[in-house]
Scaffold this motif. Structure first.
Motif, PDB file in Angstrom:
ATOM      1  N   VAL A 115      -6.412   4.194  -4.540  1.00 19.46           N
ATOM      2  CA  VAL A 115      -6.614   3.325  -5.704  1.00 19.46           C
ATOM      3  C   VAL A 115      -5.289   2.816  -6.264  1.00 19.46           C
ATOM      4  O   VAL A 115      -5.254   1.827  -7.013  1.00 19.46           O
ATOM      5  N   SER A 116      -4.176   3.463  -5.898  1.00 19.27           N
ATOM      6  CA  SER A 116      -2.865   3.044  -6.412  1.00 19.27           C
ATOM      7  C   SER A 116      -2.533   1.606  -6.029  1.00 19.27           C
ATOM      8  O   SER A 116      -1.801   0.918  -6.750  1.00 19.27           O
ATOM      9  N   ALA A 117      -3.059   1.143  -4.899  1.00 14.55           N
ATOM     10  CA  ALA A 117      -2.750  -0.217  -4.438  1.00 14.55           C
ATOM     11  C   ALA A 117      -3.227  -1.272  -5.430  1.00 14.55           C
ATOM     12  O   ALA A 117      -2.632  -2.356  -5.525  1.00 14.55           O
ATOM     13  N   TYR A 118      -4.289  -0.962  -6.191  1.00 11.02           N
ATOM     14  CA  TYR A 118      -4.811  -1.947  -7.143  1.00 11.02           C
ATOM     15  C   TYR A 118      -3.887  -2.096  -8.349  1.00 11.02           C
ATOM     16  O   TYR A 118      -3.870  -3.141  -8.991  1.00 11.02           O
ATOM     17  N   SER A 119      -3.124  -1.059  -8.673  1.00 10.44           N
ATOM     18  CA  SER A 119      -2.268  -1.118  -9.861  1.00 10.44           C
ATOM     19  C   SER A 119      -1.122  -2.109  -9.707  1.00 10.44           C
ATOM     20  O   SER A 119      -0.506  -2.522 -10.685  1.00 10.44           O
ATOM     21  N   SER A 120      -0.826  -2.505  -8.456  1.00 11.63           N
ATOM     22  CA  SER A 120       0.292  -3.425  -8.239  1.00 11.63           C
ATOM     23  C   SER A 120      -0.094  -4.878  -8.471  1.00 11.63           C
ATOM     24  O   SER A 120       0.779  -5.748  -8.507  1.00 11.63           O
ATOM     25  N   ASN A 121      -1.404  -5.174  -8.599  1.00 11.47           N
ATOM     26  CA  ASN A 121      -1.782  -6.583  -8.766  1.00 11.47           C
ATOM     27  C   ASN A 121      -2.306  -6.913 -10.162  1.00 11.47           C
ATOM     28  O   ASN A 121      -3.063  -7.866 -10.338  1.00 11.47           O
ATOM     29  N   ILE A 122      -1.854  -6.133 -11.139  1.00 11.35           N
ATOM     30  CA  ILE A 122      -2.203  -6.452 -12.523  1.00 11.35           C
ATOM     31  C   ILE A 122      -1.614  -7.810 -12.883  1.00 11.35           C
ATOM     32  O   ILE A 122      -0.404  -8.026 -12.780  1.00 11.35           O
ATOM     33  N   ASP A 123      -2.456  -8.738 -13.275  1.00 10.60           N
ATOM     34  CA  ASP A 123      -2.056 -10.101 -13.684  1.00 10.60           C
ATOM     35  C   ASP A 123      -1.463 -10.930 -12.540  1.00 10.60           C
ATOM     36  O   ASP A 123      -0.916 -12.016 -12.790  1.00 10.60           O
ATOM     37  N   ARG A 124      -1.542 -10.449 -11.322  1.00 18.63           N
ATOM     38  CA  ARG A 124      -1.033 -11.242 -10.184  1.00 18.63           C
ATOM     39  C   ARG A 124      -2.179 -12.096  -9.633  1.00 18.63           C
ATOM     40  O   ARG A 124      -3.006 -11.632  -8.864  1.00 18.63           O
ATOM     41  N   HIS A 125      -2.203 -13.353 -10.060  1.00 18.90           N
ATOM     42  CA  HIS A 125      -3.308 -14.233  -9.722  1.00 18.90           C
ATOM     43  C   HIS A 125      -2.989 -15.178  -8.579  1.00 18.90           C
ATOM     44  O   HIS A 125      -3.860 -15.926  -8.128  1.00 18.90           O
ATOM     45  N   LYS A 126      -1.748 -15.166  -8.142  1.00 19.70           N
ATOM     46  CA  LYS A 126      -1.359 -16.109  -7.085  1.00 19.70           C
ATOM     47  C   LYS A 126      -1.563 -15.497  -5.709  1.00 19.70           C
ATOM     48  O   LYS A 126      -1.583 -14.278  -5.541  1.00 19.70           O
ATOM     49  N   ARG A 144      -9.743  23.425 -14.041  1.00 20.46           N
ATOM     50  CA  ARG A 144      -8.334  23.001 -14.037  1.00 20.46           C
ATOM     51  C   ARG A 144      -8.236  21.517 -13.716  1.00 20.46           C
ATOM     52  O   ARG A 144      -8.883  21.017 -12.797  1.00 20.46           O
ATOM     53  N   GLU A 145      -7.404  20.802 -14.482  1.00 18.59           N
ATOM     54  CA  GLU A 145      -7.195  19.367 -14.270  1.00 18.59           C
ATOM     55  C   GLU A 145      -5.791  19.107 -13.747  1.00 18.59           C
ATOM     56  O   GLU A 145      -4.842  19.799 -14.137  1.00 18.59           O
ATOM     57  N   ILE A 146      -5.674  18.131 -12.854  1.00 16.14           N
ATOM     58  CA  ILE A 146      -4.370  17.753 -12.312  1.00 16.14           C
ATOM     59  C   ILE A 146      -4.327  16.244 -12.128  1.00 16.14           C
ATOM     60  O   ILE A 146      -5.321  15.630 -11.705  1.00 16.14           O
ATOM     61  N   ILE A 147      -3.204  15.640 -12.477  1.00 19.64           N
ATOM     62  CA  ILE A 147      -3.022  14.195 -12.271  1.00 19.64           C
ATOM     63  C   ILE A 147      -2.649  13.982 -10.810  1.00 19.64           C
ATOM     64  O   ILE A 147      -1.585  14.424 -10.368  1.00 19.64           O
ATOM     65  N   VAL A 148      -3.512  13.335 -10.052  1.00 21.87           N
ATOM     66  CA  VAL A 148      -3.251  13.120  -8.626  1.00 21.87           C
ATOM     67  C   VAL A 148      -2.580  11.776  -8.352  1.00 21.87           C
ATOM     68  O   VAL A 148      -2.082  11.545  -7.250  1.00 21.87           O
ATOM     69  N   TRP A 149      -2.576  10.905  -9.348  1.00 23.71           N
ATOM     70  CA  TRP A 149      -1.829   9.643  -9.233  1.00 23.71           C
ATOM     71  C   TRP A 149      -1.578   9.093 -10.630  1.00 23.71           C
ATOM     72  O   TRP A 149      -2.432   9.183 -11.502  1.00 23.71           O
ATOM     73  N   ASN A 208       0.824  -1.209   0.000  1.00 18.48           N
ATOM     74  CA  ASN A 208       0.000   0.000   0.000  1.00 18.48           C
ATOM     75  C   ASN A 208       0.857   1.257   0.000  1.00 18.48           C
ATOM     76  O   ASN A 208       0.405   2.330  -0.401  1.00 18.48           O
ATOM     77  N   LEU A 209       2.115   1.131   0.471  1.00 14.22           N
ATOM     78  CA  LEU A 209       3.005   2.299   0.594  1.00 14.22           C
ATOM     79  C   LEU A 209       3.832   2.560  -0.654  1.00 14.22           C
ATOM     80  O   LEU A 209       4.654   3.487  -0.654  1.00 14.22           O
ATOM     81  N   GLU A 210       3.655   1.779  -1.723  1.00 17.79           N
ATOM     82  CA  GLU A 210       4.483   1.975  -2.914  1.00 17.79           C
ATOM     83  C   GLU A 210       4.386   3.415  -3.425  1.00 17.79           C
ATOM     84  O   GLU A 210       5.372   4.011  -3.858  1.00 17.79           O
ATOM     85  N   TYR A 211       3.194   3.987  -3.358  1.00 19.27           N
ATOM     86  CA  TYR A 211       2.992   5.357  -3.842  1.00 19.27           C
ATOM     87  C   TYR A 211       2.861   6.325  -2.663  1.00 19.27           C
ATOM     88  O   TYR A 211       2.012   7.224  -2.667  1.00 19.27           O
ATOM     89  N   CYS A 243     -12.852  -1.559  -2.266  1.00 22.66           N
ATOM     90  CA  CYS A 243     -13.948  -2.154  -3.030  1.00 22.66           C
ATOM     91  C   CYS A 243     -13.746  -3.671  -3.156  1.00 22.66           C
ATOM     92  O   CYS A 243     -12.780  -4.240  -2.653  1.00 22.66           O
ATOM     93  N   THR A 244     -14.664  -4.315  -3.847  1.00 20.19           N
ATOM     94  CA  THR A 244     -14.617  -5.774  -4.027  1.00 20.19           C
ATOM     95  C   THR A 244     -13.680  -6.147  -5.179  1.00 20.19           C
ATOM     96  O   THR A 244     -13.649  -5.466  -6.209  1.00 20.19           O
TER      97      THR A 244
END
Length: 604
Positions: free
Chosen positions: A318-329, A484-489, A290-293, A411-412
């Motif tokens: 939401v950044s925590a979800y990006s670390s489990n792309i294709d991680r099925h184990k 105004r738009e800003i990328i927050v992550w 969870n601390l990666e970002y 979320c689920t």
């Protein structure tokens, strides 16, 4: 020049007021005006560093000493920086005529001190050697003494060479003198770097490593000295890595039906999972991911706009979800009482397995910008085609500058095609955010195809920001009033060949790195010392399965013995309390891990 500045003390007491006095080329500081000097730093060969991310901070580093200070305003900071640089330039232009004499005195003092140290050591060693319990201590002391002597000799010789160069030039070119001292510093740094590289690349067996700690840490010694997994590995002092020791086939197909058919409609957490379903990380380490970002929370803490702060926190969540792309184990289930720690310049983190049934891992992170309290209490269900993971409870974040106390739920997560077809993960549902300090709130809705949309509301329910993005890419916040738009992550790039290493991110690749230094310093309970997890990382599949079975049997026996004795497990570093912001029961950090670790590694 003199006056009060904030000085960084440590991660616990953080920034404290200190009174600074700039006298000639020396910066002194004390606790209050007129108080005793608590320290000083020489500006002759110091680097004065400005920090773009913190417009009030000044770092002064001499190579052997560093202090960090913060001014109360930008004009005050500029005034101090100018004064420091003027003092530095002045002393560099006017090096005293007797500087060579001073160097001679330093050289003489070094050699005399070294001789006195050798003499004292020669008298002490024979006395200690007569007592068996001090034999290892004597060896270690002699080894350290030899290393100190070698470094002192090299540094002194370098200083002597530069002194002779100055004498032969017969010139009072002050800039040349200053550059000579710079050369000494550079050459010493080169030597230290080469020594570090030698130390990093050299390898030791577990027997060689444990030989130095068998009396200080007997439990760790007993656990590891004859373990088959640790005996197969040669350890180095590698500090980071971009790959695991062995590759893993990303297209690996496992016949899972015979195992999964018994789990349909049941709670997966209560079953022992075969090791080939695991990735070589513990749930305690997954919690740390969870601390990666963490930088997103730092950005949030420095943001003046309270609703944009909420947007940053939503991006972090939401950044925590990006670390489990294709991680099925599945990560390893920690043993009850197992721990994991991270301590670096950015933050420190501790997690502990606080419950076995249900399996709950609790974690806490802190830095100068934020605190974070979390736990993995989940419900899992299996169906013929999917596995569903439903997180329970909230995550709690405190942004220190504004005293924002924010909670949010996860979320689920659904894993599809677990038996037939291409397996994939999706995160769906609402994540609700509440700032209990300002009464602002936010909601982020995740749906199919990685999509997410959200809104931040003020305490009157008025929309302040709209959010949109993809959880595998980035999250963008738009100010409703200004547009105004800003990328927050934004997601970091994945490592090269990450598919061959369990689809790990760069952060995940380093979580289970075990080197010589860590073997000596980690407590016995740290999950990096688990042989089954380490065996899987190195590709020793049969050994990993045997060790996993052995540890699970050992835990069952321990639990049975405690039941017979009427005992109940009590977590060492977390306690169950009612969280005042939400009234839910959580495992809250007691604040005692680092103190207890300092008292002795074999205490837990």
């Amino acid at each position: 020049m003199e006056g009060y500045l904030k000085k960084w003390i440590n991660i616990v007491t953080r920034w404290q007021d200190r009174y600074f006095i700039l006298n000639d080329h020396i910066l002194h500081y004390c606790e209050h005006q007129g108080g005793q000097s608590k320290g000083q730093i020489h500006l002759k060969v110091a680097a004065i560093i400005l920090v773009p991310e913190d417009p009030l901070r000044i770092i002064i580093n001499t190579g052997t000493n560093e202090i960090q200070v913060r001014a109360s305003s930008v004009p005050e900071k500029i005034e101090w920086v100018n004064a420091l640089k003027r003092a530095q330039e002045s002393c560099q232009e006017t090096i005293p005529r007797d500087s060579l004499k001073e160097v001679n005195n330093i050289l003489t003092d070094i050699w005399v001190t070294q001789a006195a140290f050798d003499e004292t050591l020669n008298l002490l060693v024979p006395k200690l050697e007569r007592q068996p319990k001090y034999v290892e201590l004597v060896e270690k002391l002699s080894e350290l003494a030899q290393k100190i002597k070698m470094n002192v000799t090299i540094c002194t010789q370098l200083l002597e060479v530069e002194k002779q160069k100055l004498e032969s030039q017969q010139s009072d070119d002050n800039q040349t003198l200053f550059q000579s001292f710079r050369n000494i510093s550079t050459r010493i740094e080169d030597f230290n770097r080469q020594s570090s590289e030698i130390s990093t690349n050299s390898s030791l067996s577990i027997q060689d490593i444990l030989e130095h700690i068998k009396y200080d840490q007997p439990i760790k010694y007993k656990n590891l000295i004859n373990n088959a997994v640790f005996q197969k590995i040669q350890f180095t002092n590698q500090q980071s890595r971009i790959a695991l020791p062995r590759t893993q086939d990303p297209n690996e197909k496992i016949k899972v039906w015979s195992f999964i058919k018994d789990l349909i409609g049941k709670d997966l957490s209560k079953f022992a999972v075969p090791v080939y379903f695991n990735e070589p990380l513990s749930m305690l380490q997954r919690l740390a991911e969870n601390l990666e970002y963490y930088q997103t929370l730092v950005d949030a803490n420095q943001e003046q706009d309270q609703w944009l702060r909420m947007c940053y926190v939503m991006g972090f969540a939401v950044s925590a979800y990006s670390s489990n792309i294709d991680r099925h184990k599945k990560p390893f289930n920690p043993i009850l009482g197992e721990t994991f720690e991270i301590q670096n310049k950015q933050f420190r983190f501790i997690s502990e397995q606080v419950s076995h049934h249900p399996p709950i891992s609790a974690g806490y992170a802190e830095s100068i910008d934020f605190e974070m309290q979390m736990q993995t209490d989940i419900k899992t269900k299996m169906s013929p085609r999917t596995m569903e993971v439903q997180p329970l409870g909230n995550i709690y974040i405190k942004l220190k500058q504004f005293n924002d106390h924010i909670s949010y739920n996860k979320c689920t997560t659904k894993v599809h095609n677990i038996i037939f077809g291409n397996m994939y993960i999706e995160h769906i549902g609402d994540m609700n955010f509440n700032n209990h300090t300002t009464n602002d709130r936010g909601v982020l809705t995740l749906s199919e195809n990685h999509k997410m949309v959200g809104t931040v509301f003020d305490n009157n329910g008025k929309e302040k920001y709209k959010l949109k993005g993809l959880w595998n890419d980035q999250l963008i916040a738009r100010n409703v009033q200004t547009g105004r738009e800003i990328i927050v992550w934004k997601r970091y790039d994945l490592p090269q060949d990450y598919k061959n290493y369990f689809f790990f991110t760069k952060f995940a690749l380093n979580l289970n790195l075990l080197n010589i230094e860590l073997i000596k310093s980690l407590p016995c309970t740290d999950c990096r010392l688990r042989p089954d997890q380490l065996a899987l990382e190195y590709g020793f599949i049969d050994l990993a399965a045997d060790e996993k079975h052995r540890l699970e049997q050992k835990q069952r026996l321990r639990r049975k013995e405690m039941q017979i004795a009427g005992q109940k497990h009590s977590p060492a570093f977390f306690e169950m309390i009612k969280e005042p912001c939400t009234n839910e029961l959580i495992y809250k950090y007691k604040g005692n891990y680092w103190r207890k670790k300092g008292e002795g590694l074999d205490l837990f």
